[in-house]
Design a protein around this motif. Structure first.
Motif, PDB file in Angstrom:
ATOM      1  N   ASP A 151       0.690  26.781  67.539  1.00  0.00           N
ATOM      2  CA  ASP A 151       1.458  26.715  68.787  1.00  0.00           C
ATOM      3  C   ASP A 151       0.519  26.236  69.894  1.00  0.00           C
ATOM      4  N   LEU A 152       0.999  26.248  71.106  1.00  0.00           N
ATOM      5  CA  LEU A 152       0.223  25.782  72.259  1.00  0.00           C
ATOM      6  C   LEU A 152       0.148  26.893  73.304  1.00  0.00           C
ATOM      7  N   MET A 153      -0.967  26.932  74.027  1.00  0.00           N
ATOM      8  CA  MET A 153      -1.119  27.878  75.149  1.00  0.00           C
ATOM      9  C   MET A 153      -1.445  27.061  76.398  1.00  0.00           C
ATOM     10  N   VAL A 154      -0.785  27.389  77.484  1.00  0.00           N
ATOM     11  CA  VAL A 154      -0.993  26.676  78.757  1.00  0.00           C
ATOM     12  C   VAL A 154      -1.143  27.708  79.872  1.00  0.00           C
ATOM     13  N   LYS A 155      -1.465  27.219  81.077  1.00  0.00           N
ATOM     14  CA  LYS A 155      -1.465  28.118  82.227  1.00  0.00           C
ATOM     15  C   LYS A 155      -0.038  28.564  82.504  1.00  0.00           C
ATOM     16  N   SER A 156       0.110  29.741  83.046  1.00  0.00           N
ATOM     17  CA  SER A 156       1.443  30.347  83.215  1.00  0.00           C
ATOM     18  C   SER A 156       2.385  29.512  84.068  1.00  0.00           C
ATOM     19  N   ASP A 157       1.834  28.717  84.994  1.00  0.00           N
ATOM     20  CA  ASP A 157       2.716  27.945  85.876  1.00  0.00           C
ATOM     21  C   ASP A 157       3.016  26.542  85.330  1.00  0.00           C
ATOM     22  N   ASN A 158       2.565  26.260  84.126  1.00  0.00           N
ATOM     23  CA  ASN A 158       2.796  24.926  83.550  1.00  0.00           C
ATOM     24  C   ASN A 158       4.230  24.831  83.021  1.00  0.00           C
ATOM     25  N   THR A 159       4.964  23.828  83.484  1.00  0.00           N
ATOM     26  CA  THR A 159       6.351  23.655  82.999  1.00  0.00           C
ATOM     27  C   THR A 159       6.524  22.315  82.272  1.00  0.00           C
ATOM     28  N   THR A 160       5.468  21.502  82.255  1.00  0.00           N
ATOM     29  CA  THR A 160       5.622  20.167  81.653  1.00  0.00           C
ATOM     30  C   THR A 160       5.383  20.161  80.144  1.00  0.00           C
ATOM     31  N   ILE A 161       4.559  21.089  79.670  1.00  0.00           N
ATOM     32  CA  ILE A 161       4.278  21.117  78.223  1.00  0.00           C
ATOM     33  C   ILE A 161       5.294  22.049  77.558  1.00  0.00           C
ATOM     34  N   THR A 162       6.119  21.459  76.702  1.00  0.00           N
ATOM     35  CA  THR A 162       7.191  22.243  76.075  1.00  0.00           C
ATOM     36  C   THR A 162       7.046  22.306  74.559  1.00  0.00           C
ATOM     37  N   GLY A 163       6.101  21.542  74.034  1.00  0.00           N
ATOM     38  CA  GLY A 163       5.873  21.505  72.586  1.00  0.00           C
ATOM     39  C   GLY A 163       4.941  20.344  72.304  1.00  0.00           C
ATOM     40  N   PRO A 164       4.555  20.125  71.035  1.00  0.00           N
ATOM     41  CA  PRO A 164       3.579  19.070  70.740  1.00  0.00           C
ATOM     42  C   PRO A 164       4.069  17.676  71.139  1.00  0.00           C
ATOM     43  N   ASP A 165       5.389  17.467  71.087  1.00  0.00           N
ATOM     44  CA  ASP A 165       5.918  16.144  71.432  1.00  0.00           C
ATOM     45  C   ASP A 165       5.826  15.831  72.924  1.00  0.00           C
ATOM     46  N   SER A 166       5.571  16.824  73.737  1.00  0.00           N
ATOM     47  CA  SER A 166       5.469  16.592  75.186  1.00  0.00           C
ATOM     48  C   SER A 166       4.032  16.263  75.607  1.00  0.00           C
ATOM     49  N   LEU A 167       3.076  16.356  74.689  1.00  0.00           N
ATOM     50  CA  LEU A 167       1.661  16.237  75.071  1.00  0.00           C
ATOM     51  C   LEU A 167       1.268  14.821  75.488  1.00  0.00           C
ATOM     52  N   ARG A 168       1.788  13.825  74.769  1.00  0.00           N
ATOM     53  CA  ARG A 168       1.380  12.453  75.044  1.00  0.00           C
ATOM     54  C   ARG A 168       1.869  11.997  76.423  1.00  0.00           C
ATOM     55  N   ALA A 169       3.136  12.252  76.698  1.00  0.00           N
ATOM     56  CA  ALA A 169       3.700  11.832  77.984  1.00  0.00           C
ATOM     57  C   ALA A 169       2.976  12.494  79.153  1.00  0.00           C
ATOM     58  N   ALA A 170       2.520  13.734  78.939  1.00  0.00           N
ATOM     59  CA  ALA A 170       1.823  14.457  80.008  1.00  0.00           C
ATOM     60  C   ALA A 170       0.339  14.081  80.058  1.00  0.00           C
ATOM     61  N   ASN A 171      -0.096  13.234  79.114  1.00  0.00           N
ATOM     62  CA  ASN A 171      -1.515  12.869  78.998  1.00  0.00           C
ATOM     63  C   ASN A 171      -2.397  14.126  79.010  1.00  0.00           C
ATOM     64  N   ALA A 172      -1.922  15.130  78.278  1.00  0.00           N
ATOM     65  CA  ALA A 172      -2.560  16.449  78.340  1.00  0.00           C
ATOM     66  C   ALA A 172      -3.904  16.473  77.636  1.00  0.00           C
ATOM     67  N   LYS A 173      -4.848  17.162  78.247  1.00  0.00           N
ATOM     68  CA  LYS A 173      -6.155  17.399  77.622  1.00  0.00           C
ATOM     69  C   LYS A 173      -6.027  18.690  76.809  1.00  0.00           C
ATOM     70  N   VAL A 174      -6.370  18.567  75.528  1.00  0.00           N
ATOM     71  CA  VAL A 174      -6.115  19.670  74.593  1.00  0.00           C
ATOM     72  C   VAL A 174      -7.436  20.174  74.020  1.00  0.00           C
ATOM     73  N   CYS A 175      -7.543  21.472  73.863  1.00  0.00           N
ATOM     74  CA  CYS A 175      -8.750  22.087  73.299  1.00  0.00           C
ATOM     75  C   CYS A 175      -8.425  22.816  72.002  1.00  0.00           C
ATOM     76  N   SER A 176      -9.288  22.654  71.008  1.00  0.00           N
ATOM     77  CA  SER A 176      -9.198  23.447  69.784  1.00  0.00           C
ATOM     78  C   SER A 176     -10.613  23.638  69.233  1.00  0.00           C
ATOM     79  N   VAL A 177     -10.690  24.045  67.977  1.00  0.00           N
ATOM     80  CA  VAL A 177     -11.984  24.414  67.404  1.00  0.00           C
ATOM     81  C   VAL A 177     -12.315  23.531  66.203  1.00  0.00           C
ATOM     82  N   SER A 178     -13.558  23.106  66.112  1.00  0.00           N
ATOM     83  CA  SER A 178     -14.016  22.268  64.981  1.00  0.00           C
ATOM     84  C   SER A 178     -13.777  22.991  63.662  1.00  0.00           C
TER      85      SER A 178
END
Ligand code: GLU
Length: 299
Positions: A151-178
């Motif tokens: 799943d995804l975690m965002v800041k509480s006030d974020n309303t633009t990220i609604t799922g993985p398909d919304s990431l590209r349009a939002a040009n979102a910077k994403v963090c995970s673990v190697s």
């Protein structure tokens, strides 16, 4: 030592298990969220030459787990990890006749899990460890003992990220673990330049807090633990898009140890220790106890 021994004997009687916890036996030395220590098998005997026999004789087991994942494996101020993975480790150790205070935990970040098993630096890895074919080329898995989902975690006030398909349009910077499955799965949803990888998830949470990234992605239950600790700063997008069956990593080809662990998990579900492990850890945030998933084939 003597007091711990007496406590362990007392813990064998179900009636006093709760009392032992209240008095602060070895379970409390493993961190605040740990539950009652499971009953330690007394006088158990194991097939000659088996891993189980060797561990029982050694009276200790080396376990790789996470140290920065609240609810699953979080190192406490006393230096010991606590969480559901730690409790699962204690259940397996107990069936081997090894008390909880004889488990040696080592931190096993995502990218080194196969390596620490291959190099015989641990006897098993219990660390939010998804069973998959690629990993099975190097190690074997018992379980699963739980099924999470990415799943995804965002800041509480974020309303633009609604799922993985919304990431590209939002040009979102994403963090995970190697070395994690989420870091691979997310690649099809984003531009690789927008993916930051650290060695542990707590660093991703820091990067989200400071605004260096917009999203942290990993398993929903790991994110739930980080959200729990965020004082309302983070939220779960709550759009699960993979299945992550958690297994126990062991030396490749140790079928007997794998079958022993699977049998132990089944018994733990039947005798209530699986439920107790859940209730004292993840269950504090997600009360519904999951059913134990059907075991995979041991190979
Ligand atoms: N379950 C996933 C994995 O094994 C993500 C969690 C983790 O990195 O520990 O890669």
């Amino acid at each position: 030592m003597r007091l711990a021994h007496i406590t362990r004997i007392a813990a064998v009687a179900a009636a006093v298990v709760l009392a032992a916890t209240a008095c602060g036996d070895q379970s409390s030395s493993l961190g605040g969220s740990s539950g009652a220590a499971p009953s330690v098998a007394q006088g158990a005997s194991f097939p000659a030459g088996s891993t189980m026999e060797a561990l029982n004789k050694a009276q200790t087991i080396r376990v790789g787990t996470k140290y920065d994942q609240p609810l699953f494996g979080l190192k406490g101020l006393d230096g010991n990890p606590a969480g559901f993975d730690v409790e699962i480790s204690k259940i397996i150790a107990a069936k081997l006749g090894i008390p909880a205070d004889k488990i040696t935990f080592t931190e096993a970040p995502s990218a080194v899990r196969e390596e620490v098993i291959e190099q015989n630096r641990v006897d098993m890895v219990v660390a939010t460890y998804t069973i998959n074919d690629k990993r099975k080329e190097r190690i074997s898995f018992a379980g699963p003992y739980y099924v999470a989902g990415q799943d995804l975690m965002v800041k509480s006030d974020n309303t633009t990220i609604t799922g993985p398909d919304s990431l590209r349009a939002a040009n979102a910077k994403v963090c995970s673990v190697s070395g994690s499955t989420p870091s691979e799965n997310i690649k099809k949803y984003i531009d690789p330049a927008n993916l930051t990888l650290f060695d542990v998830y707590s660093k991703c949470a820091d990067a989200l807090r400071t605004g260096q990234v917009d999203v942290v992605t990993t398993d929903n239950v790991i994110l739930t633990g980080l959200i729990e600790q965020s004082n309302g700063a983070f939220k779960l997008v709550n759009h699960k898009f993979t299945e992550e069956p958690y297994g126990i990593g062991i030396k490749k080809g140790d079928v007997a140890f794998c079958e022993f662990i699977d049998q132990t998990l089944k018994e733990a579900e039947a005798d209530g220790s699986y439920k107790a492990a859940w209730d004292s850890t993840v269950g504090k945030v997600t009360p519904e106890v999951p059913p134990l998933p059907a075991a995979g084939a041991c190979s």
